[in-house]
Scaffold this active site. Structure first.
Site, PDB file in Angstrom:
ATOM      1  N   ASP A 125       0.860  -1.196   0.000  1.00  0.00           N
ATOM      2  CA  ASP A 125       0.000   0.000   0.000  1.00  0.00           C
ATOM      3  C   ASP A 125       0.895   1.244   0.000  1.00  0.00           C
ATOM      4  O   ASP A 125       2.125   1.131  -0.053  1.00  0.00           O
ATOM      5  CB  ASP A 125      -0.986  -0.015   1.173  1.00  0.00           C
ATOM      6  CG  ASP A 125      -2.332   0.578   0.748  1.00  0.00           C
ATOM      7  OD1 ASP A 125      -2.336   1.736   0.307  1.00  0.00           O
ATOM      8  OD2 ASP A 125      -3.358  -0.116   0.832  1.00  0.00           O
TER       9      ASP A 125
ATOM     10  N   HIS B  15      -2.536   3.224  -4.823  1.00  0.00           N
ATOM     11  CA  HIS B  15      -2.044   2.718  -3.539  1.00  0.00           C
ATOM     12  C   HIS B  15      -0.635   2.153  -3.706  1.00  0.00           C
ATOM     13  O   HIS B  15      -0.301   1.094  -3.169  1.00  0.00           O
ATOM     14  CB  HIS B  15      -2.995   1.660  -2.966  1.00  0.00           C
ATOM     15  CG  HIS B  15      -4.256   2.253  -2.382  1.00  0.00           C
ATOM     16  ND1 HIS B  15      -4.267   2.973  -1.212  1.00  0.00           N
ATOM     17  CD2 HIS B  15      -5.541   2.237  -2.833  1.00  0.00           C
ATOM     18  CE1 HIS B  15      -5.514   3.373  -0.958  1.00  0.00           C
ATOM     19  NE2 HIS B  15      -6.304   2.953  -1.922  1.00  0.00           N
TER      20      HIS B  15
ATOM     21  N   GLU C  47      -9.356   2.985  -5.764  1.00  0.00           N
ATOM     22  CA  GLU C  47      -8.941   4.335  -5.384  1.00  0.00           C
ATOM     23  C   GLU C  47      -7.646   4.783  -6.064  1.00  0.00           C
ATOM     24  O   GLU C  47      -6.687   5.158  -5.395  1.00  0.00           O
ATOM     25  CB  GLU C  47      -8.774   4.404  -3.850  1.00  0.00           C
ATOM     26  CG  GLU C  47     -10.058   4.094  -3.117  1.00  0.00           C
ATOM     27  CD  GLU C  47      -9.911   4.103  -1.603  1.00  0.00           C
ATOM     28  OE1 GLU C  47     -10.828   4.582  -0.939  1.00  0.00           O
ATOM     29  OE2 GLU C  47      -8.886   3.606  -1.077  1.00  0.00           O
TER      30      GLU C  47
HETATM   31  C1  ACM Z   1     -11.087  -0.198  -0.410  1.00  0.00           C
HETATM   32  O1  ACM Z   1     -11.667  -0.141   0.681  1.00  0.00           O
HETATM   33  N1  ACM Z   1     -10.422   0.849  -0.858  1.00  0.00           N
HETATM   34  C2  ACM Z   1     -11.112  -1.402  -1.223  1.00  0.00           C
END
Ligand code: ACM
Length: 547
Positions: free
Chosen positions: A196, A266, A332
């Site tokens: 991440d 991410h 995201e």
């Molecule tokens: C997530 O909660 N961004 C998959």
């Protein structure tokens, strides 16, 4: 002597009173008169192919408090005074992972359709015995297993838990302990969120800077103030040897580990390690391992060097993880850097892509083809379909159910992991009550009591029986921004994991919250015995409350 009487009374009550503490509730269960005496004389006799299941049962019984039972291969025709028989019968009239458990005065027999089925049968036996540390183990009386016949099999093939080790690193021993408790609940997919913005946690031999640089950050927000910094270095990663060990440990317990390598977003920790794979042609480009939570702008550049890098990484990942599914994240991913990057814009023009969402789908499609060349399947969060969805991609639905409906209408497979029902990083009691106990009880937000998890039905999004078949299963998420160590992870996970297990395993028509809640008391005795840091839900509701 007093001890003996007390434990005899406890055992009687286990046999005669109330619902048996089995979670998930089996598909069918008939109880009978009488019981089996589990004693130090009880041995495990196993079909040769079930050595692993026999050894694990013996070890788990010892952990509970029993004298470690002898394990005897079936072909050794020795007489045993008392036995638990483990049988494999591939022709049994049971679905995959199904088992039949018969407990009678004369013995216990677990018959599995396959080794997983046998393993699940042994989990049911363990749940029916006194918990670890129960004084009953210390006296001379045998433990009474109630006479019954269970026929059991899972509702879904994918019964998962996701753990985010990117935000906070958990050492391999903690991960194994977590896997033990997944197994206790008959869950079978451990989705390991390994990368991440705030940390890269898996050793990749070809790219050592991923862990030299990417596994470490200089600061994290402390509990209680998410907009500040503790200025303490945090990090860690799993060596490939450690990963192999955890994969083997999970596999022995019939748990598949699905690794997640986040892309294109991410990805700040990876890009901080190798800035050349980010959008380095934009102004103000300065990637670093992130020290605050939330969504960050650094995403991989859609250029050939980056694809070579990601394919190299995935090649090492595939060598470590036998899972058919490889998770590539996809959630995201802010598109601002692609909008600014001349290179990204050129790729869009070259490929005839109308917008950055289509660029993401093109990106994911390339990675999907690469995974297919390795005989793997791509799974990603539901954003992967925003610019079009490849036929072979499986979608993990975390946002609105509409995304599931969309993928199902296209004939794609989905795994239901919705934030409204299955995000275990949300509060399980009202936030004010939790925070009154201390800032370390902080959660990201939301409110997800165990009743709500229990009420979830993963197939409610299907419009036809055909669509229902494309719902592979369901899983809960333990995002770890607000879980700095395994004790906090446990607090967020348990007992909601028990509700998830029943959602994922038990036939819909058999579910009943009050009944579940009363069985949960016995299961929580096991949590307590196993030193789990679990949250205590409100006491069992009064009888007669509807559900
Ligand atoms: C997530 O909660 N961004 C998959």
């Amino acid at each position: 002597m007093k001890h003996l009487i007390a434990s005899a009374a406890m055992l009687t009550s286990l046999v005669s009173a109330g619902p048996l503490p089995l979670i998930p509730l089996p598909v069918t269960m008939k109880t009978a008169e009488g019981s089996f005496d589990f004693s130090p004389d009880t041995a495990i006799r196993f079909d040769r192919s079930l050595q692993n299941e026999a050894d694990l049962l013996a070890a788990d019984l010892q952990t509970l408090g029993a004298a470690k039972p002898k394990t005897v291969p079936a072909e050794q025709k020795i007489l045993l005074p008392s036995e638990i028989r483990l049988l494999l019968d591939a022709s049994a009239d049971l679905p995959a992972s199904g088992y039949k458990l018969v407990i009678a005065e004369g013995g216990v027999v677990v018959t599995g359709k396959d080794a997983a089925g046998v393993y699940y049968g042994t989990r049911s036996i363990l749940q029916l015995l006194p918990a670890e540390g129960d004084p009953a183990w210390k006296d001379d009386a045998p433990e009474k297993l109630p006479a019954l016949e269970i026929i059991d099999y899972p509702r879904f093939a994918w019964r998962g838990m996701m753990l985010d080790v990117g935000r906070h690193f958990n050492p391999p021993g903690d991960v194994k302990h977590f896997i033990d408790w997944m197994a206790f609940h008959k869950l079978n997919v451990f989705h390991w969120h390994l990368t991440d913005d705030q940390g890269w946690r898996i050793e990749i031999k070809k790219y050592p800077k991923l862990t030299e640089t990417g596994a470490w950050r200089d600061s994290s927000p402390p509990y209680g103030n998410r907009n500040s910094d503790d200025h303490q270095r945090h990090g860690g990663f799993y060596t490939q040897e450690e990963i192999k060990e955890v994969v083997a440990y999970a596999s022995a317990r019939h748990i598949t580990i699905v690794p997640e390598i986040e892309m294109p977003g991410h990805a700040a920790a990876a890009i901080a390690s190798y800035p050349e794979f980010g959008n380095s042609d934009i102004s103000g480009y300065a990637p670093r391992v992130q020290t605050r939570w939330g969504v960050h702008p650094y995403i991989f550049a859609p250029k050939e060097e980056t694809f070579r890098f990601l394919e190299d990484v995935l090649t090492e990942v595939c060598a470590l993880f036998p899972s058919k599914f490889i998770h590539i994240g996809g959630d995201e991913a802010p598109k601002g850097q692609w909008e600014q990057s001349p290179t990204a814009q050129q790729v869009m023009k070259r490929e005839g892509l109308k917008n950055e969402e289509e660029l993401q789908s093109w990106f994911v499609g390339r990675i999907g083809k690469f995974l297919e060349s390795k005989d793997r399947r791509l799974i990603g969060w539901d954003e992967i379909q925003e610019g079009g969805l490849s036929k072979t991609a499986t979608m993990m639905v975390w946002r609105d159910a509409k995304w599931a409906k969309h993928a199902l209408a296209l004939g794609n497979d989905v795994v239901m992991a919705t934030n409204s029902d299955l995000y275990f990083d949300h509060y399980q009691a009202p936030a004010t009550a939790e925070l009154a106990k201390g800032s370390e009880y902080e959660a990201i937000g939301g409110y997800l009591p165990i009743e709500k998890v229990y009420a979830y039905n993963p197939t409610s999004v299907a419009e036809t029986p055909e669509q229902e078949k494309h719902i592979l299963g369901t899983q809960a998420q333990l995002w770890a921004e607000y879980s700095k160590d395994m004790k906090k992870v446990e607090y967020m996970a348990f007992p909601r994991m028990a509700a998830l297990a029943e959602v994922a395993w038990t036939p819909l028509a058999r579910k009943n919250f009050d009944d579940f809640r009363s069985r949960l008391d016995g299961v929580m005795n096991h949590y307590e015995g196993g030193h789990l840091n679990f949250a205590r839900p409100t006491p069992s509701p009064a009888k007669g409350a509807d559900k």
